[in-house]
Scaffold this active site. Structure first.
Site, PDB file in Angstrom:
ATOM      1  N   ASP A   1      36.800  45.679  34.387  1.00  0.00           N
ATOM      2  CA  ASP A   1      37.103  46.169  35.725  1.00  0.00           C
ATOM      3  C   ASP A   1      36.022  47.178  36.094  1.00  0.00           C
ATOM      4  O   ASP A   1      35.768  48.116  35.325  1.00  0.00           O
ATOM      5  CB  ASP A   1      38.476  46.859  35.695  1.00  0.00           C
ATOM      6  CG  ASP A   1      39.282  46.604  36.937  1.00  0.00           C
ATOM      7  OD1 ASP A   1      38.731  46.796  38.033  1.00  0.00           O
ATOM      8  OD2 ASP A   1      40.467  46.232  36.810  1.00  0.00           O
TER       9      ASP A   1
ATOM     10  N   ASP B   1      36.669  46.648  41.755  1.00  0.00           N
ATOM     11  CA  ASP B   1      37.816  47.315  42.371  1.00  0.00           C
ATOM     12  C   ASP B   1      37.520  47.736  43.823  1.00  0.00           C
ATOM     13  O   ASP B   1      36.474  48.352  44.079  1.00  0.00           O
ATOM     14  CB  ASP B   1      38.127  48.561  41.520  1.00  0.00           C
ATOM     15  CG  ASP B   1      39.402  49.264  41.906  1.00  0.00           C
ATOM     16  OD1 ASP B   1      40.479  48.681  41.725  1.00  0.00           O
ATOM     17  OD2 ASP B   1      39.314  50.420  42.391  1.00  0.00           O
TER      18      ASP B   1
ATOM     19  N   GLU C   1      37.709  42.688  44.412  1.00  0.00           N
ATOM     20  CA  GLU C   1      39.037  42.964  44.963  1.00  0.00           C
ATOM     21  C   GLU C   1      38.801  43.468  46.385  1.00  0.00           C
ATOM     22  O   GLU C   1      38.156  44.500  46.577  1.00  0.00           O
ATOM     23  CB  GLU C   1      39.775  44.021  44.141  1.00  0.00           C
ATOM     24  CG  GLU C   1      41.223  44.156  44.578  1.00  0.00           C
ATOM     25  CD  GLU C   1      41.763  45.575  44.545  1.00  0.00           C
ATOM     26  OE1 GLU C   1      42.990  45.724  44.595  1.00  0.00           O
ATOM     27  OE2 GLU C   1      40.980  46.543  44.490  1.00  0.00           O
TER      28      GLU C   1
ATOM     29  N   HIS D   1      48.708  44.015  38.521  1.00  0.00           N
ATOM     30  CA  HIS D   1      49.280  45.319  38.180  1.00  0.00           C
ATOM     31  C   HIS D   1      49.602  46.157  39.422  1.00  0.00           C
ATOM     32  O   HIS D   1      50.062  47.274  39.282  1.00  0.00           O
ATOM     33  CB  HIS D   1      48.288  46.059  37.290  1.00  0.00           C
ATOM     34  CG  HIS D   1      47.008  46.360  38.024  1.00  0.00           C
ATOM     35  ND1 HIS D   1      46.160  45.347  38.442  1.00  0.00           N
ATOM     36  CD2 HIS D   1      46.465  47.517  38.461  1.00  0.00           C
ATOM     37  CE1 HIS D   1      45.138  45.883  39.095  1.00  0.00           C
ATOM     38  NE2 HIS D   1      45.290  47.192  39.114  1.00  0.00           N
ATOM     39  N   ASP D   2      49.327  45.632  40.609  1.00  0.00           N
ATOM     40  CA  ASP D   2      49.551  46.389  41.838  1.00  0.00           C
ATOM     41  C   ASP D   2      50.700  45.844  42.669  1.00  0.00           C
ATOM     42  O   ASP D   2      50.901  46.290  43.803  1.00  0.00           O
ATOM     43  CB  ASP D   2      48.290  46.347  42.723  1.00  0.00           C
ATOM     44  CG  ASP D   2      47.159  47.177  42.152  1.00  0.00           C
ATOM     45  OD1 ASP D   2      47.440  48.139  41.411  1.00  0.00           O
ATOM     46  OD2 ASP D   2      45.997  46.859  42.437  1.00  0.00           O
TER      47      ASP D   2
HETATM   48  C1  NOJ Z   1      42.939  48.844  43.158  1.00  0.00           C
HETATM   49  C2  NOJ Z   1      43.525  48.850  41.797  1.00  0.00           C
HETATM   50  O1  NOJ Z   1      43.916  47.560  41.456  1.00  0.00           O
HETATM   51  C3  NOJ Z   1      44.656  49.840  41.825  1.00  0.00           C
HETATM   52  O2  NOJ Z   1      45.441  49.776  40.663  1.00  0.00           O
HETATM   53  C4  NOJ Z   1      44.080  51.201  42.023  1.00  0.00           C
HETATM   54  O3  NOJ Z   1      45.116  52.135  42.175  1.00  0.00           O
HETATM   55  C5  NOJ Z   1      43.182  51.261  43.252  1.00  0.00           C
HETATM   56  N1  NOJ Z   1      42.353  50.117  43.392  1.00  0.00           N
HETATM   57  C6  NOJ Z   1      42.276  52.440  43.183  1.00  0.00           C
HETATM   58  O4  NOJ Z   1      41.328  52.270  42.170  1.00  0.00           O
END
Ligand code: NOJ
Length: 632
Positions: free
Chosen positions: A179, A279, A337, A408-409
């Site tokens: 990541d 990210d 992402e 995970h989000d």
């Molecule tokens: C996206 C990540 O997937 C998330 O878990 C994170 O809180 C934010 N970006 C900030 O890095």
């Protein structure tokens, strides 16, 4: 062509950014794109619209829109299909290391734990792992706040453990991507510390420091994790943080910063890492001057200021530079992402000839229109179908789609669609069928292969995530009762996906390597009924189903590179498509509802290959999915 207030809505919709922006607005207000393409509406000038809509959209709305549109001069050019590539054929599996396997009994998952579980991943058939951040971090946001890009988080192990993990992954014929979190660093990163200690330090310009205005922050931008996006530092200036107050945004305008990042990326790639997930990479370029966020857009999107960085003016340039400087020399893979990015913008970010990113994660399918993650609602799978059909039709052949539901989000997809336990297994299999037979690269998230679902948290004390905790506090501050605030958090908390991986029916699901140890976040006991060990011994299990489907995808080029033709596309509650390549064809049929429905009439002889409910019948059972080989 520069767009102005004299431009028509049709011209705006023909522009890639305008297209994505208007699609989002239409979605939020529940209108079909056909409304915009009707000749009367499409000939409306922005100036007329501004007069008509002045009660809901002030002039600043149109200024912000035009700024965003005019920062994207390029259009997609058709250069034909992109080349075949390992990452198009691969099934990825995301490991959230903190919750995967604890090897030493401190309650926190670690790298040696991942090594212990590699055979599970090999047996599942995955080709590549994506590891969420494992770098040294004070863990304000579970590693997405990096203190040292070249060191391993002590709780996870050390560099020798990492080297062994990489070697073991490769020894099993799999690949590993990391990541890359470079929109921001932790406030404990030496760069930020140097910037704080001395305002004249060259590192001051690695971040976004500004003077306050009228005793308050420099502008009205809000953080994704509640409150202002600005934090006052001791010398009186403010520093920007789009996420938590400990995640400080980097200033990508600074060429030295960009060079340092490229060097760090090369350092990992030189170790043998196969690529990165980048990210929130679409946030790295901010609109010069950091203009105030438009309140109308802020209200629509839930965050104020987003139009000034969601797709900034130098984004493409920064990505091209990073790719040339770091990724291309190693032939490394990249998936960005990109929250908020629509299909047209995704096209410009991923078309092979543009040499920016290999793929992006679009999030347009994760909530149905008019809903946000913190709403408690049932997800209608007809929307997923519409999304897949649109991307399959409109995403050009030089681009390649990512396919995912869980990460995970986000809460677990099964629970969003239908939390009734009676449907859990069928739904898990249905989602797997769609994900593993559609065109694009599937990214599974840990636990999906056994059908893990949302957690029955009962109290805020069980929640760990900074986003949820900040939200809870801000809802209380707004006058909500603790019960109401908790209900909101429960609907959308990221912790649903962060409880320990359920390996066995034993204590804490076999997550802790040492008896008596307690995980950093506790599950609700579901591991007793849903775990890898039990499912590995059951040929009808969700796990066995995943293994079969992955093996089928691997052995079947038509399921990777084949065309897609939707069948009975208008029939609600039904999803059917044919994947065909070089004379080989497969039909995939899915019942998207919890009621039985007849199967459409057959025009060819079919042989069932993988099915969720055993031998197929003349009708589809609730959430049934079947993959057939089409016999000539
Ligand atoms: C996206 C990540 O997937 C998330 O878990 C994170 O809180 C934010 N970006 C900030 O890095």
């Amino acid at each position: 062509m520069t767009l102005t207030m004299r431009s028509t809505l049709g011209e705006v919709y023909a522009h890639p950014v305008g297209h994505d922006a208007l699609d989002k607005v239409l979605l939020q207000v529940g209108r079909s794109p056909r409304w915009l393409t009707n000749p009367v509406v499409s000939r409306l000038r922005l100036s007329t619209l501004a007069t008509l809509a002045r009660r809901v959209a002030p002039p600043s709305f149109f200024e912000a829109l035009l700024r965003l549109l005019n920062s994207e001069p390029s259009r997609y050019e058709d250069h034909g299909p992109g080349p075949r590539a390992w990452w198009k054929e691969a099934v990825f599996y995301q490991v959230y290391p903190r919750s995967f396997q604890d090897s030493d009994g401190d309650g926190v998952g670690d790298l040696r734990g991942v090594i212990q579980r590699l055979d599970h991943l090999r047996d599942l058939g995955v080709d590549a792992l994506w590891l969420s951040p494992i770098y040294d971090s004070p863990n304000d946001d579970n590693g997405y706040d990096i203190r040292d890009y070249r060191a391993i988080m002590a709780e996870f192990g050390d560099m020798a453990d990492f080297d062994e993990l990489l070697a073991q992954v490769h020894a099993r014929g799999m690949r590993l991507i990391m990541d890359l979190v470079v929109n921001h660093t932790s406030d404990e990163h030496p760069w930020f510390q140097a910037a704080l200690a001395d305002p004249t330090s060259p590192y001051r310009d690695y971040y976004v420091f500004r003077d306050g205005v009228d005793g308050g922050p420099p502008n009205n931008w809000t953080s994704f994790f509640s409150g202002s996006a600005w934090r006052r530092v001791p010398d009186g200036q403010y520093a920007l943080h789009l996420f938590s107050g400990k995640q400080m945004d980097l200033n990508w305008e600074n060429p030295d910063l960009r060079a340092d990042i490229a060097q760090m990326v090369r350092w990992w790639l030189a170790k043998g890492v196969d690529g990165f997930r980048l990210d929130v990479i679409n946030y790295i370029s901010k609109q010069p001057g950091l203009p105030p966020g438009d309140p109308t857009i802020g209200a629509l999107m839930g965050f104020t200021g987003v139009e000034n960085y969601v797709y900034g003016p130098r984004l493409h340039e920064f990505l091209r530079e990073l790719r040339a400087a770091a990724f291309e020399p190693f032939d490394a893979f990249s998936v960005g992402e990109t929250p908020g990015v629509g299909l047209e913008q995704a096209t410009l970010l991923t078309a092979a000839y543009r040499r920016e990113l290999d793929m992006v994660f679009s999030f347009d399918h994760l909530e149905t229109p008019g809903h946000t993650r913190f709403d408690d609602y049932r997800y209608d799978l007809n929307y997923l179908k519409a999304y897949l059909m649109r991307w399959t039709r409109d995403y050009p052949s030089s681009c390649w789609m990512s396919l995912f539901y869980d990460n995970h989000d986000n809460p677990r997809m099964i629970s969003k669609v239908n939390p009734d336990p009676a449907h859990r297994e069928a739904l898990a299999k249905l989602l797997a069928t769609i994900q593993l037979t559609s065109r694009g690269t599937p990214f599974l998230f840990q636990g999906q292969e056994i059908g893990m679902v949302n957690q029955r948290f009962t109290d805020i004390s069980q929640v760990r995530d900074v986003e949820s905790l900040n939200l809870y506090d801000s809802l209380l501050a707004d006058g909500q009762t603790p019960q109401a605030a908790f209900a909101t958090v429960l609907a959308g908390t990221r912790d649903h996906a962060r409880t320990p991986m359920q390996w066995t029916p034993d204590e804490h699901g076999g997550f802790c390597g040492v008896e008596g140890a307690v995980p950093w976040i506790e599950g609700d006991g579901d591991h007793r009924f849903c775990n890898v060990r039990d499912q590995a011994a059951d040929d009808d299990s969700v796990l066995a189903f995943h293994r079969r489907l992955i093996a089928l995808r691997r052995a079947t080029p038509a399921l990777v590179y084949g065309d897609v033709r939707f069948v009975e596309a208008r029939r609600r509650g039904y999803l059917g498509y044919v994947r065909a390549l070089d004379g080989e064809a497969y039909l995939v049929e899915c019942n998207l509802t919890d009621r039985p429905q007849p199967t459409p009439r057959r025009h060819a002889r079919l042989e069932p290959v993988v099915g969720s409910h055993g031998t197929p019948l003349a009708w589809l059972r609730p959430y049934e999915s079947v993959v057939y080989r089409v016999l000539r």
